[in-house]
Enzyme design. Structure first.
Site, mmCIF file in Angstrom:
data_model
loop_
_atom_site.group_PDB
_atom_site.id
_atom_site.type_symbol
_atom_site.label_atom_id
_atom_site.label_comp_id
_atom_site.label_asym_id
_atom_site.label_seq_id
_atom_site.Cartn_x
_atom_site.Cartn_y
_atom_site.Cartn_z
ATOM 1 N N GLU A 96 0.843 -1.213 0.000
ATOM 2 C CA GLU A 96 0.000 0.000 0.000
ATOM 3 C C GLU A 96 0.869 1.251 0.000
ATOM 4 O O GLU A 96 0.630 2.197 -0.748
ATOM 5 C CB GLU A 96 -0.919 -0.022 1.219
ATOM 6 C CG GLU A 96 -1.755 1.249 1.378
ATOM 7 C CD GLU A 96 -1.695 1.806 2.784
ATOM 8 O OE1 GLU A 96 -1.268 2.966 2.939
ATOM 9 O OE2 GLU A 96 -2.082 1.097 3.728
ATOM 10 N N GLU A 138 10.149 1.836 2.477
ATOM 11 C CA GLU A 138 8.785 1.787 3.015
ATOM 12 C C GLU A 138 8.551 0.580 3.924
ATOM 13 O O GLU A 138 7.716 0.646 4.824
ATOM 14 C CB GLU A 138 7.771 1.783 1.869
ATOM 15 C CG GLU A 138 7.810 3.031 1.023
ATOM 16 C CD GLU A 138 7.504 4.285 1.822
ATOM 17 O OE1 GLU A 138 6.592 4.248 2.663
ATOM 18 O OE2 GLU A 138 8.186 5.304 1.601
#
Length: 976
Positions: free
Chosen positions: A68, A143
């Site tokens: 995501e 991330e």
């Protein structure tokens, strides 16, 4: 369009009216790719687009969550490092985010601007279908997670945005409890896995697993596309087809979630959660009972269970809640009916308990439910719960969130599991059905079957553990040391080079050509004038009325503002506690249970709060207000006025048992809030160092905890004095001489509203003691402080700030631009991208208070250094004209957010009290729209002066704070 027509590659499957959502629904399937698409056509100009995927995890590595984040880090058409950030900077979006759920990932955007809406949709579709993750392993490193080491001598460590985010999320005992419940409740399917990622498991995620997950699930055939609002649907379908879906063929995606088989007997589980070494262990255990109740699509059953939860557990009159409280099991009771999963389940939790009460907890649950089945549920309670449900459904007020977004989330609870999505939006027949069953034993039979006789349940005892955090940190250090020891010199050097490569990528700016790929609006697309927020001054019986005309569908939104400057300084902490108690104790005429049922029967809710409405442009302004907020259908105004009058005139404080219960609940909620919303704790504490209003407000924040603790631990010795002070606060507040009424309603209903308010005003005029009260002087003296708030949190929340006006600086519209560029440029790069924190933000309030804060931050001193370096960044700030336009547009989007009727009226009223005029708003807006690079550089001295004040508050890990003790003048154990 006719059913079975093919429009731009989409076959229309059905077309139906959904009157409850004021929409016409069109359900499509894309013929070539298999993508599903649902469009809700209506007149709402706040348009919503979303694409979602079913993404069931099979482990705790958090791969759905990391993807995501990562899909928004560059794509085919937008080859930047952070297209998401560039969008935020330069979009008029009303919502822009992405969310990972236990079994799905959603990518929603919203905007009132057609061009902007198209741009957002284009970037998001390209991100999910053509992300740069296939070409840049550094995206996973940034991330998700990576080893970090810059020289062979350094200890190895983990870093990464999601890694640190989840360390913060799983510092909360509530989140840890939910994690344990899901793991035990669904041992054989995806819900046993932590979709967000467990920091212990995140480093097990390999790049190949990461890529394979995206390849498998991010297919149009596994997607759910949603459009909402006033738009040319054929134009949108043509774009989605030609640019994206026509490039894909239907494939089989195995994303189905198997049902968890029911248990033969109730599971009983014990676990623990970390607390600080100086925190007390007594009354800190959670007792939780969890029952799987239904399957997605069992609409009638799910509605009925939701109603039963409200009636039995959600109000002070709720019989199951009362039984658990009266049994002395703990300090508070909470419940949650989770419907965002294939098999919805209900959690009932006692907070502030002891582990040895687990058996009694289950027994009280069973006995109370059995009694309700045998003797019946009081229909008054059920009807009150049903009326409140009906009010909330008809009102459809979701605050600052776009209505279309909430509808999207609602319908996904059916659509994701191949059930009818539109069923979740319809409620008229549901309400009628639920009401008709009040005359039968339907609800008692549900209790019997799904509560009493249901073994598909898990009982969890979660105890505090003072040494758990240290053991976990030691285990992590040992694990990393072993991993480093097992590495060859070449492997260590490879990690060093990977770290350097990642940092180089993070520090290298995107090229102008890459930046230019992000579509951008023009300044000319922005209205140069601020939105008109209507407010008229009127009077009822000599009391000032602030009236905002709006279409409210017959709902009256009422605020009663009582100037609270009559409360002596020593009573201010008690005034905050008073705001938590009023409405929850008996009155002269009603028990609190009866009052609760009347409120739910006749209104949409009544709340009480003590707040400061500080003046614009004035340093250290102090304007305390006690606000009573209420809403009801116009036809119920007489009942609303009668209820408020009784609460303000007749509330009693003589039921000491009840008041102790409320204080224990308050304490329990406060202790949970510490680790659930620590950034608010840090900001409130910081604000108390820099302004009188902040110091006043903080009397209801962390500063109130010692009082709460003393009251609950030594209540008998302090009860008489405490109850007397509550009565004293009440005797001072409620005078019509200090009252201003705020109301939002249709003009056609105003005359009836004015008549309906007169009995309440006459009743308030009986408060002669309050009429005689006079304003007092406050002696709050904020001064620079540096405080470390020690907790068991695994991450930090670093806050620093000062008051601009006190330092001689003016707050201009350029500061709104500065907010945007710091959050999404300087802080984003330094604190999130390079530092691994979840994020950082700025606040420049119109009373001059400015605050910087990081959240879920693995660092401390490094972040303070970033904040201190802000002025230098500004002195050397450079940006092209295009970049400045982007920052300006992004700043405007936060100002021009659409307002519901309730928020419209509340905003108008707050502006009135704070002295914010249309002219001052126009001045700031003009300054904002004309902000230049030079204007930003000119802010450097003000920021430097604010940082030099050295007001610092850090909420974080006790060990980390102690390691940086030299930064602080005071260390405080938050729950000692």
């Amino acid at each position: 369009m006719q059913v079975n027509d093919i429009i731009h590659g989409f076959r229309l499957l059905r077309q139906e009216q959904v009157k409850e959502a004021a929409s016409e629904a069109f359900e499509f399937q894309h013929v070539k790719s298999g993508a599903r698409l649902l469009y809700l056509k209506n007149t709402d100009d706040n348009k919503v687009f979303s694409i979602s995927f079913r993404t069931p995890p099979t482990d705790d590595t958090g791969v759905p969550h990391i993807i995501e984040h990562s899909t928004l880090c560059g794509s085919r058409k937008f080859p930047l490092k952070e297209p998401f950030v560039e969008l935020v900077k330069g979009s008029l979006n009303t919502f822009l985010n992405a969310m990972t759920y236990p079994d799905k990932t959603m990518y929603p955007v919203a905007s009132c601007n057609d061009k902007d809406f198209h741009n957002l949709m284009d970037v998001y579709l390209d991100a999910v279908f053509y992300p740069s993750i296939y070409d840049n392993e550094e995206i996973l490193m940034q991330e998700g997670w990576h080893y970090e080491i810059e020289s062979p001598e350094e200890p190895l460590k983990y870093s990464g945005v999601v890694y640190n985010e989840m360390k913060g999320a799983l510092s909360s005992p509530e989140d840890l409890l939910e994690n344990q419940v899901m793991r035990e409740m669904f041992p054989d399917n995806t819900y046993s896995c932590e979709s967000g990622g467990n920091p212990k498991a995140i480093p097990n995620l390999t790049y190949q697993q990461f890529i394979d997950f995206h390849k498998k699930y991010y297919s149009p055939a596994n997607s759910y596309i949603y459009l909402y609002g006033d738009m040319d649907i054929e134009e949108q379908l043509a774009f989605i087809d030609s640019e994206y879906l026509s490039n894909f063929d239907i494939v089989e995606v195995d994303s189905a979630i198997p049902l968890q088989a029911a248990f033969n007997e109730v599971k009983q589980v014990e676990d623990s959660y970390p607390i600080g070494e100086d925190e007390p262990e007594d009354s800190r255990t959670f007792l939780s009972y969890n029952l799987v109740m239904a399957q997605a699509g069992e609409h009638e059953l799910i509605n009925a269970i939701g109603l039963l939860e409200q009636a039995l557990l959600k109000t002070p009159a709720a019989p199951l809640r009362k039984a658990l409280i009266d049994a002395g099991l703990g300090m508070d009771v909470s419940s949650h009916f989770e419907t965002n999963v294939l098999q919805p389940y209900l959690s009932i939790t006692v907070n502030g308990a002891e582990a040895d009460k687990a058996g009694k907890f289950r027994q009280v649950l069973h006995d109370t439910l059995a009694e309700l089945v045998e003797n019946g549920i009081d229909r008054t309670i059920l009807e009150a719960a049903l009326n409140l449900m009906e009010f909330q459904l008809r009102e459809a007020d979701f605050g600052s969130y776009p209505k279309g977004l909430i509808y999207n989330i609602m319908l996904m609870t059916n659509w994701l599991y191949d059930k009818d999505p539109l069923e979740k939006l319809r409620y008229e027949a549901d309400l009628q059905d639920l009401r008709s069953k009040l005359a039968t034993d339907y609800y008692e039979q549900l209790l019997k079957k799904y509560f009493l006789e249901n073994n598909f349940a898990v009982s969890v005892v979660m105890k505090p553990d003072k040494t758990l955090a240290d053991r976990q940190e030691a285990a992590l250090a040992e694990e990393l040391a072993a991993k480093k020891a097992a590495m060859s010199e070449a492997e260590i050097q490879a990690v060093i080079e990977n770290t350097a490569r990642l940092k180089l990528r993070q520090q290298t700016p995107d090229s102008p050509e890459a930046l230019a790929t992000i579509p951008l609006l023009k300044i000319e697309d922005i209205n140069p004038e601020p939105k008109h927020i209507p407010l008229e001054e009127r009077q009822i019986e000599g009391v000032k009325v602030l009236y905002t005309p709006a279409e409210t569908n017959g709902i009256v939104y009422l605020n009663l503002y009582f100037r609270a400057d009559v409360i002596p300084q020593e009573l201010v902490p008690y005034a905050y506690l008073f705001s938590d108690i009023i409405g929850l104790v008996d009155t002269e005429s009603s028990t609190y249970e009866d009052m609760t049922n009347r409120v739910n029967m006749h209104t949409g809710g009544i709340t009480f709060s003590l707040e400061n409405l500080t003046l614009e442009g004035v340093a250290d302004s102090l304007q305390p207000i006690f606000r009573v907020s209420a809403k009801a259908f116009m036809r119920k105004l007489p009942e609303l006025a009668e209820i408020i009058g009784e609460l303000l005139n007749e509330t009693k404080f003589d039921d000491k048992k009840r008041i102790l219960e409320l204080m224990q609940q308050n304490r329990s909620e406060f202790e949970l809030e510490m680790l659930q919303s620590p950034v608010q704790v840090a900001l409130a504490r910081l604000n108390s160092f820099i302004s009188k209003a902040g110091a006043y407000n903080e009397q209801g924040e962390l500063s109130s905890y010692p009082l709460l603790k003393k009251l609950t631990d030594e209540f008998d010795a302090n009860a008489d004095e405490f109850c007397g002070k509550l009565a004293q606060v009440m005797s001072l507040l409620f005078s019509t001489k200090r009252l201003t009424i705020g109301v939002t309603i249709e003009e056609s209903n105003y005359a009836a509203f004015a008549d309906g308010m007169k009995p309440l005003l006459l009743k308030l005029q009986e408060n002669t003691e309050a009429d005689r009260a006079e304003a007092v002087a406050y002696n709050f003296q904020p001064a620079p402080q540096q405080e470390g708030l020690l907790s068991s949190s695994q991450v930090q929340y670093v806050a620093k700030g000062a008051n601009l006006y006190r330092l001689g600086y003016e707050l201009t519209g350029a500061y709104r631009v500065l907010e945007m560029l710091l959050k999404y440029e300087y802080f984003w790069i330094k604190i999130r991208v390079q530092g691994g924190a979840y994020g950082a933000m700025t606040r420049f309030n119109s009373d001059g208070d400015m605050m910087f804060v990081s959240y879920r931050d693995p660092n401390l001193a490094e972040t303070v250094a970033v904040f201190d370096g802000t002025a230098e960044f500004l002195r050397n700030f450079e940006a092209s004209d295009r970049e400045m336009v982007k920052y300006i547009i992004g700043a405007i989007s936060g100002i021009d957010t659409p307002l519901t009727p309730r928020l419209l009226g509340a905003t108008a009223q707050r502006m009135y009290f704070r002295g914010i005029t249309y002219e001052s708003r126009q001045k700031r807006r003009t300054e904002l729209l004309k902000t230049t690079v030079e204007d930003i550089r000119a802010l450097a001295p003000a920021i430097a002066a604010c940082m030099a004040e050295n007001n610092l508050c850090v909420f974080g890990n006790g060990t980390v704070i102690k390691e940086n003790e030299g930064l602080f003048g005071r260390l405080t154990n938050v729950l000692e």
